[in-house]
Design an enzyme around this catalytic site. Structure first.
Site, short mmCIF file in Angstrom:
data_model
loop_
_atom_site.label_atom_id
_atom_site.label_comp_id
_atom_site.label_asym_id
_atom_site.label_seq_id
_atom_site.Cartn_x
_atom_site.Cartn_y
_atom_site.Cartn_z
N TYR A 1 7.40 -11.59 4.29
CA TYR A 1 6.20 -11.06 3.62
C TYR A 1 5.73 -12.11 2.61
CZ TYR A 1 3.39 -7.25 1.52
OH TYR A 1 2.38 -6.43 1.07
N LYS B 1 4.08 -12.42 7.78
CA LYS B 1 2.85 -11.74 7.32
C LYS B 1 2.21 -12.69 6.32
CE LYS B 1 1.60 -7.30 5.09
NZ LYS B 1 0.76 -7.76 3.99
N THR C 1 0.83 -1.20 0.00
CA THR C 1 0.00 0.00 0.00
C THR C 1 0.87 1.25 0.00
OG1 THR C 1 -1.61 -1.25 1.28
CG2 THR C 1 -1.91 1.14 1.21
#
Lengths: 304, 304
Positions: free
Chosen positions: B131, B159, B44
């Site tokens: 990630y 994550k 993001t």
């Protein structure tokens, strides 16, 4: 320039930099063989692992060594502004054409991809080849989108990711795509194991990984298919089945870099981290099958 | 820092550059809400669209504005050498942790991904969060690979891209991953619509897109789930269903950037080309549902 064999040479890169001398040697091989065009800095050319300055340097070496053979260069980048900068570099450095894949981080919509090609082609004064390669770009073109993009100025060819292995299905596939695009836009097959099927099905070009290292055998296959000797071209491609299998198992880049190392053309390692070289077992198998390929390559050479 | 709400703010970027002032405003909102950590330059945060200098600049702004709240920063890049440079930048600029996805051009093997994490963690003196985001990295982690990587020094959290929507299936999923990794490594859920299900299933953290713009409502959901009020947390998440639907339809980045524009926090456009803003129809729908979300956000604020 968007017909016949377009050879995509490796750019040997490791953590100490680009092996420029070895790259020039690879280009000289292509010139000696007389390929129809050179696709420098394609996926096999490791463009995605190089920064703008490095890409410009490799392009200049390619154009300088190509002795008039047209050089096409990838200008793909995640951000449009960078694509535009790379397009400008390509034109200034004497590239004959550019190759553009819609690589991305966020998944792109069809409209975003169309607008990217629209903006880039508007800024170009040389031809563009659309790079349809879902295995690296993760974008899937519809024929409708290919049609919209192919109408844009400067679009001259589409590099498709392969054709069905059944010859009739391949012809149907190419006919269908052909109806979606203007007649001046050529279709070039990639995915080397599909190449002869693609050429026999009506593709005008072969955008070739193997052709970047073994141009003579790939030129021979191309010329046979172009002259309508479909079965002879198929027989030659079938001889190469062992290397097509390795391409599918390990990725053509890892295999071709190992093949160039084994052939003594470049030193090891020749891939940028995190990419690792071919594992030892596969490399030994490659060494074994490479002898046959080298024999075929020599027998296909105009000097062989 | 790898527990609770980790808010991932947008980095507003367009063809004229980064809107630094707006970015700082977004960080200040997170500080005021008291989020547990800030994930700057995540997906993001548009990290993939920025060069090294821009990423360093955004990191410095984030650390400077965070008033002691730990800042985690993405160091993902296609080439290992660039990841190592970004890791050094992150440490020097005061990041509390780094986030690393195995983004790639050529498809990576499990061994290549392991060796990447090994090399990077060896060079780090701050914690790393793995990630796992197949929608952008196109890499699929096995639990076995998660286990190998989680044993590396400095690895502190994973994550994950979501959990099954069924609460029992989610618990089974988290239990299974937990058995593969050491106890000191936390699991954080992402994919905001799955967040409460993930937290209720035992995830210690929520790596949140919505939390980067509406931290109060996301903190409330997190605190409810952490305190064992699973149903209350679910009710609050259900209120946000209209925005989860838009996230799924258009991608959370396009929606959150439009939401920040509509809220008057940033100017338009706020995404880098080739990304296009949310289409007009979706934007009008977002404007409509945003009123409810803003009301909920205010009611969840400690000052509301």
């Amino acid at each position: 320039m968007f017909c016949g064999l377009s050879a995509f040479p490796l750019t040997p890169v490791n953590e100490t930099g680009i092996n420029e001398k070895a790259f020039v040697t690879l280009i000289q091989q292509l010139v000696a063989a007389g390929v129809d065009s050179i696709g420098a800095l394609g996926s096999t050319g490791n463009y995605a692992y190089l920064n703008r300055e490095e890409r410009l340097r490799v392009l200049r070496l390619a154009v300088h060594s190509a002795e008039g053979i047209p050089v096409m260069i990838s200008i793909s980048a995640i951000r449009t502004s960078e694509v535009l900068r790379l397009a400008e570099d390509a034109q200034r450095a004497g590239a004959s054409a550019v190759l553009l894949a819609p690589i991305s981080y966020q998944t792109l919509t069809n409209d975003e991809v169309f607008l990217l090609y629209e903006q880039v082609t508007n800024s170009l004064s040389i031809p563009l080849c659309v790079y349809d390669n879902p295995s690296t770009s993760h974008f899937h073109f519809s024929d409708e989108l290919h049609g919209r993009i192919a109408e844009l100025p400067n679009v001259s060819s589409i590099k498709i990711p392969g054709v069905p292995s059944d010859p009739e299905a391949a012809k149907t596939r190419i006919r269908k795509l052909r109806t979606a695009i203007p007649p001046h836009v050529t279709i070039g097959v990639s995915g080397d194991s599909f190449a002869v099927t693609g050429l026999n099905a009506g593709c005008e070009a072969w955008y070739s990984v193997l052709g970047g290292l073994f141009p003579n055998v790939c030129l021979k296959m191309t010329r046979l298919a172009q002259a309508g000797f479909a079965d002879e071209a198929k027989r030659l491609s079938a001889l190469l089945e062992p290397i097509w299998t390795l391409f599918h198992q390990y990725g053509s880049l890892r295999v071709i870099s190992a093949a160039a190392e084994i052939s003594g053309l470049i030193s090891s390692p020749s891939l940028p981290l995190p990419l690792q070289p071919l594992n030892q077992l596969a490399r030994e198998h490659l060494e074994f099958i490479l002898k046959d390929i080298q024999t075929t390559e020599t027998s296909c050479s105009p000097f062989g």
